[in-house]
Enzyme design. Structure first.
Site, PDB file in Angstrom:
ATOM      1  N   GLY A 174       1.429  -2.348  11.154  1.00  0.00           N
ATOM      2  CA  GLY A 174       1.124  -1.127  10.380  1.00  0.00           C
ATOM      3  C   GLY A 174       1.712   0.077  11.089  1.00  0.00           C
ATOM      4  O   GLY A 174       1.030   1.058  11.372  1.00  0.00           O
ATOM      5  N   ASP A 218       4.797  -8.117   4.139  1.00  0.00           N
ATOM      6  CA  ASP A 218       3.340  -8.100   4.087  1.00  0.00           C
ATOM      7  C   ASP A 218       2.728  -8.700   5.364  1.00  0.00           C
ATOM      8  O   ASP A 218       2.797  -9.918   5.579  1.00  0.00           O
ATOM      9  CB  ASP A 218       2.897  -8.903   2.857  1.00  0.00           C
ATOM     10  CG  ASP A 218       1.396  -8.913   2.699  1.00  0.00           C
ATOM     11  OD1 ASP A 218       0.699  -8.276   3.503  1.00  0.00           O
ATOM     12  OD2 ASP A 218       0.917  -9.569   1.750  1.00  0.00           O
ATOM     13  N   ALA A 219       2.119  -7.833   6.167  1.00  0.00           N
ATOM     14  CA  ALA A 219       1.555  -8.274   7.457  1.00  0.00           C
ATOM     15  C   ALA A 219       0.440  -9.307   7.276  1.00  0.00           C
ATOM     16  O   ALA A 219       0.116 -10.024   8.211  1.00  0.00           O
ATOM     17  CB  ALA A 219       1.016  -7.061   8.224  1.00  0.00           C
ATOM     18  N   LEU A 236      -3.547  -1.498  10.151  1.00  0.00           N
ATOM     19  CA  LEU A 236      -3.312  -1.604   8.707  1.00  0.00           C
ATOM     20  C   LEU A 236      -4.359  -0.807   7.940  1.00  0.00           C
ATOM     21  O   LEU A 236      -5.540  -0.835   8.274  1.00  0.00           O
ATOM     22  CB  LEU A 236      -3.415  -3.061   8.255  1.00  0.00           C
ATOM     23  CG  LEU A 236      -2.363  -4.046   8.737  1.00  0.00           C
ATOM     24  CD1 LEU A 236      -2.570  -5.395   8.053  1.00  0.00           C
ATOM     25  CD2 LEU A 236      -0.966  -3.528   8.481  1.00  0.00           C
ATOM     26  N   ALA A 237      -3.915  -0.125   6.915  1.00  0.00           N
ATOM     27  CA  ALA A 237      -4.835   0.437   5.932  1.00  0.00           C
ATOM     28  C   ALA A 237      -4.227   0.060   4.593  1.00  0.00           C
ATOM     29  O   ALA A 237      -3.161   0.545   4.235  1.00  0.00           O
ATOM     30  CB  ALA A 237      -4.944   1.950   6.078  1.00  0.00           C
ATOM     31  N   TYR A 243     -13.696   4.249  12.105  1.00  0.00           N
ATOM     32  CA  TYR A 243     -14.202   5.612  11.937  1.00  0.00           C
ATOM     33  C   TYR A 243     -15.718   5.557  11.789  1.00  0.00           C
ATOM     34  O   TYR A 243     -16.247   4.616  11.201  1.00  0.00           O
ATOM     35  CB  TYR A 243     -13.568   6.274  10.703  1.00  0.00           C
ATOM     36  CG  TYR A 243     -14.024   7.706  10.524  1.00  0.00           C
ATOM     37  CD1 TYR A 243     -13.675   8.665  11.464  1.00  0.00           C
ATOM     38  CD2 TYR A 243     -14.837   8.077   9.456  1.00  0.00           C
ATOM     39  CE1 TYR A 243     -14.119   9.977  11.341  1.00  0.00           C
ATOM     40  CE2 TYR A 243     -15.284   9.383   9.323  1.00  0.00           C
ATOM     41  CZ  TYR A 243     -14.915  10.328  10.276  1.00  0.00           C
ATOM     42  OH  TYR A 243     -15.361  11.622  10.167  1.00  0.00           O
ATOM     43  N   TYR A 275     -18.731   6.364   3.873  1.00  0.00           N
ATOM     44  CA  TYR A 275     -17.866   5.680   4.831  1.00  0.00           C
ATOM     45  C   TYR A 275     -18.640   4.652   5.672  1.00  0.00           C
ATOM     46  O   TYR A 275     -18.643   3.470   5.356  1.00  0.00           O
ATOM     47  CB  TYR A 275     -17.104   6.684   5.723  1.00  0.00           C
ATOM     48  CG  TYR A 275     -15.876   6.038   6.315  1.00  0.00           C
ATOM     49  CD1 TYR A 275     -14.605   6.280   5.812  1.00  0.00           C
ATOM     50  CD2 TYR A 275     -15.988   5.113   7.362  1.00  0.00           C
ATOM     51  CE1 TYR A 275     -13.488   5.624   6.330  1.00  0.00           C
ATOM     52  CE2 TYR A 275     -14.871   4.464   7.878  1.00  0.00           C
ATOM     53  CZ  TYR A 275     -13.634   4.733   7.363  1.00  0.00           C
ATOM     54  OH  TYR A 275     -12.534   4.082   7.875  1.00  0.00           O
ATOM     55  N   THR A 303      -4.314  11.279   6.148  1.00  0.00           N
ATOM     56  CA  THR A 303      -3.248  10.275   6.089  1.00  0.00           C
ATOM     57  C   THR A 303      -3.215   9.795   4.636  1.00  0.00           C
ATOM     58  O   THR A 303      -4.095  10.147   3.840  1.00  0.00           O
ATOM     59  CB  THR A 303      -3.509   9.055   7.006  1.00  0.00           C
ATOM     60  OG1 THR A 303      -4.690   8.386   6.554  1.00  0.00           O
ATOM     61  CG2 THR A 303      -3.668   9.448   8.465  1.00  0.00           C
TER      62      THR A 303
HETATM   63  P1  NAD Z   1      -1.866   5.074   6.925  1.00  0.00           P
HETATM   64  O1  NAD Z   1      -1.953   4.869   5.469  1.00  0.00           O
HETATM   65  O2  NAD Z   1      -1.257   6.310   7.435  1.00  0.00           O
HETATM   66  O3  NAD Z   1      -1.141   3.860   7.639  1.00  0.00           O
HETATM   67  C1  NAD Z   1      -1.362   2.522   7.289  1.00  0.00           C
HETATM   68  C2  NAD Z   1      -0.158   1.708   7.679  1.00  0.00           C
HETATM   69  O4  NAD Z   1      -0.367   0.345   7.270  1.00  0.00           O
HETATM   70  C3  NAD Z   1       1.133   2.172   6.982  1.00  0.00           C
HETATM   71  O5  NAD Z   1       2.195   2.159   7.919  1.00  0.00           O
HETATM   72  C4  NAD Z   1       1.338   1.110   5.907  1.00  0.00           C
HETATM   73  O6  NAD Z   1       2.689   0.935   5.543  1.00  0.00           O
HETATM   74  C5  NAD Z   1       0.817  -0.114   6.635  1.00  0.00           C
HETATM   75  N1  NAD Z   1       0.490  -1.228   5.748  1.00  0.00           N
HETATM   76  C6  NAD Z   1      -0.362  -1.222   4.697  1.00  0.00           C
HETATM   77  N2  NAD Z   1      -0.415  -2.451   4.132  1.00  0.00           N
HETATM   78  C7  NAD Z   1       0.420  -3.236   4.858  1.00  0.00           C
HETATM   79  C8  NAD Z   1       0.799  -4.595   4.783  1.00  0.00           C
HETATM   80  N3  NAD Z   1       0.288  -5.417   3.854  1.00  0.00           N
HETATM   81  N4  NAD Z   1       1.697  -5.071   5.682  1.00  0.00           N
HETATM   82  C9  NAD Z   1       2.234  -4.257   6.644  1.00  0.00           C
HETATM   83  N5  NAD Z   1       1.894  -2.951   6.770  1.00  0.00           N
HETATM   84  C10 NAD Z   1       1.004  -2.448   5.881  1.00  0.00           C
HETATM   85  O7  NAD Z   1      -3.382   4.914   7.447  1.00  0.00           O
HETATM   86  P2  NAD Z   1      -4.122   5.401   8.761  1.00  0.00           P
HETATM   87  O8  NAD Z   1      -5.076   6.445   8.351  1.00  0.00           O
HETATM   88  O9  NAD Z   1      -3.197   5.628   9.879  1.00  0.00           O
HETATM   89  O10 NAD Z   1      -5.010   4.095   9.048  1.00  0.00           O
HETATM   90  C11 NAD Z   1      -4.730   3.196  10.098  1.00  0.00           C
HETATM   91  C12 NAD Z   1      -6.075   2.696  10.639  1.00  0.00           C
HETATM   92  O11 NAD Z   1      -6.779   3.814  11.198  1.00  0.00           O
HETATM   93  C13 NAD Z   1      -6.987   2.113   9.569  1.00  0.00           C
HETATM   94  O12 NAD Z   1      -7.699   1.019  10.115  1.00  0.00           O
HETATM   95  C14 NAD Z   1      -7.944   3.257   9.271  1.00  0.00           C
HETATM   96  O13 NAD Z   1      -9.182   2.821   8.763  1.00  0.00           O
HETATM   97  C15 NAD Z   1      -8.097   3.816  10.680  1.00  0.00           C
HETATM   98  N6  NAD Z   1      -8.639   5.207  10.752  1.00  0.00           N
HETATM   99  C16 NAD Z   1      -8.145   6.210   9.973  1.00  0.00           C
HETATM  100  C17 NAD Z   1      -8.724   7.470  10.066  1.00  0.00           C
HETATM  101  C18 NAD Z   1      -8.236   8.625   9.221  1.00  0.00           C
HETATM  102  O14 NAD Z   1      -8.965   9.609   9.093  1.00  0.00           O
HETATM  103  N7  NAD Z   1      -7.056   8.569   8.677  1.00  0.00           N
HETATM  104  C19 NAD Z   1      -9.771   7.724  10.966  1.00  0.00           C
HETATM  105  C20 NAD Z   1     -10.210   6.687  11.777  1.00  0.00           C
HETATM  106  C21 NAD Z   1      -9.650   5.423  11.655  1.00  0.00           C
END
Ligand code: NAD
Length: 393
Positions: A48, A111-112, A139-140, A224, A234, A272
């Site tokens: 991801g 697809d990861a 991954l998200a 989170y 959440y 994000t």
């Molecule tokens: P994001 O959407 O910016 O990034 C997600 C990444 O996952 C992207 O690069 C996307 O291309 C990739 N991805 C999605 N499906 C995929 C697949 N099937 N195969 C390969 N890659 C895939 O999201 P983010 O906010 O950076 O989230 C990343 C992690 O951080 C998540 O677990 C999220 O819950 C956690 N998080 C986010 C926040 C926030 O506020 N944004 C806060 C705390 C934790």
């Protein structure tokens, strides 16, 4: 082509290649300018890796420690009039800068969640790096197809009874009430399948079985928690159930993988592509930005991940709370920050958004995700949108 933002709902369907490249460069420069821990990872797999926290993790590992990185991404290249996704442009830019700086960086697009991409990644590690000593799982995703062909779709709902609170409509910048319906048992189960720890463990098991994981490897996934106002949506919602499962999986991996240590890093709420889709949370983020900026403690993904790698995960001892979680939300959760957020939350309405929230900061960060609104980029210039990722095409 002259590329302009086209926003539909929670996403922007265009991305600006030059803007994404400039943003990646700025993140690299930030990490270069910081103090680095003495010992960091040398060979890092980021699952991801193209946006948000995963991209920032990749940049932090590469530019804090000179780490070789393999990134697993799921992005689209440009085709016809369509631009590539911003994750594609980010990855192309990262590989270009890494090469200029003499760093190994390759990426795998697919697809990861699939076995095929796990196998491809293992082959690449074997061929180029031998083993990896750090695996970031970031991954998200809205859905996951498991190896038996079943597709699960995650939901962003509450659990138990319906929950009503304030939310922002980012199209017209108004505040109104939203009622979030509870997820069914089936929806919760599906959300856990997509965003819980099962696939993380499948990755670690596959890497271990193929003997491409160092014995003392570290793996980290992101979660989170947030304050009470966001809990029904959440931490206590369907996504929270998945994150509970992720935390349990960390314990399982650490217990079972002779030497591999798995951590959950609880990160700060940030704009994000994924967080923009959660009801209620964007309004909280806009207020949080205002308060944290006023207190001079605001951080974006790169500041968070640079601090994670250099001060928490690779400091002399891993810094965790009593439950073993790394708390990158330490500044967000400070009582004085949360007290101010809470007061503003109670008062906020469509009439006082300007004084009670950092809407400009929210919108700026949203457009930045797609390479728009970045200083020094000429958005009237005709640019080539057919950018290649060196290791992929
Ligand atoms: P994001 O959407 O910016 O990034 C997600 C990444 O996952 C992207 O690069 C996307 O291309 C990739 N991805 C999605 N499906 C995929 C697949 N099937 N195969 C390969 N890659 C895939 O999201 P983010 O906010 O950076 O989230 C990343 C992690 O951080 C998540 O677990 C999220 O819950 C956690 N998080 C986010 C926040 C926030 O506020 N944004 C806060 C705390 C934790």
């Amino acid at each position: 082509m002259i590329v302009k933002p086209k926003v539909r709902g929670f996403i922007c369907t265009t991305a600006h290649a030059e803007g994404c490249s400039a943003e990646v460069k700025a993140q690299i420069e930030y990490v270069k300018s910081q103090k680095h821990a003495e010992n960091g990872p040398k060979k890092v797999l980021v699952i991801g890796a193209s946006m948000g926290y995963g991209l920032a993790s990749r940049i932090s590992a590469a530019y804090s420690f000179g780490a070789s990185t393999i990134g697993v991404i799921f992005d689209k290249q440009a085709s016809g009039a369509r631009t590539a996704t911003s994750g594609w442009y980010n990855t192309a830019a990262f590989e270009k800068y890494a090469a200029q700086d003499g760093l190994y960086a390759k990426s795998i697009n697919g697809d990861a969640y699939s076995r095929e991409i796990k196998d491809k990644t293992i082959e690449l590690i074997k061929a180029d790096l031998g083993k990896v000593d750090c695996v970031v799982y970031s991954l998200a995703a809205p859905r996951r197809t498991t190896e038996d062909g079943v597709m699960y779709t995650s939901v962003l709902k509450t659990v138990g009874s319906p929950y009503t609170n304030k939310t922002i409509n980012l199209k017209d910048n108004t505040v109104g009430d939203i009622t979030v319906e509870p997820a069914s048992a089936e929806e919760i189960e599906a959300t856990v399948k997509v965003m819980g720890g099962e696939d993380w463990k499948l990755w670690i098991d596959a890497l271990k079985a193929a003997d491409v994981l160092e014995d003392n490897a570290v793996t980290v996934a992101y979660s989170y928690i947030g304050p009470q106002i966001t809990h029904p949506m959440y931490a206590d919602g369907s996504i929270g159930k998945a994150k509970d499962n992720l935390f349990e999986t960390a314990k399982e991996i650490t217990a079972g993988q002779n030497g591999v240590k798995a951590y959950i890093s609880v990160n700060k709420a940030l704009v994000t592509q994924s967080s923009a889709a959660i009801p209620i949370v964007p309004l909280y983020i806009s207020i949080l930005y205002k308060v944290m900026k006023e207190h001079n403690v605001h951080e974006g993904c790169i500041e968070q991940m640079c601090r994670l790698f250099n001060e928490k995960l690779y400091s002399a001892e891993v810094q965790t709370d009593a439950e073993g979680r790394i708390r990158m939300d330490d500044l967000e959760m400070k009582p004085e920050i949360q007290a101010e957020v809470d007061t503003l939350w109670k008062e906020i309405s469509s009439d006082n958004l300007d004084t009670h929230a950092d809407l400009k900061g929210y919108h700026d960060d949203f457009y930045k995700l797609f390479g728009f609104g970045i200083d020094g980029v000429d958005y009237e210039a005709d640019i080539d949108q057919n950018v290649q990722i060196p290791s992929i095409t």
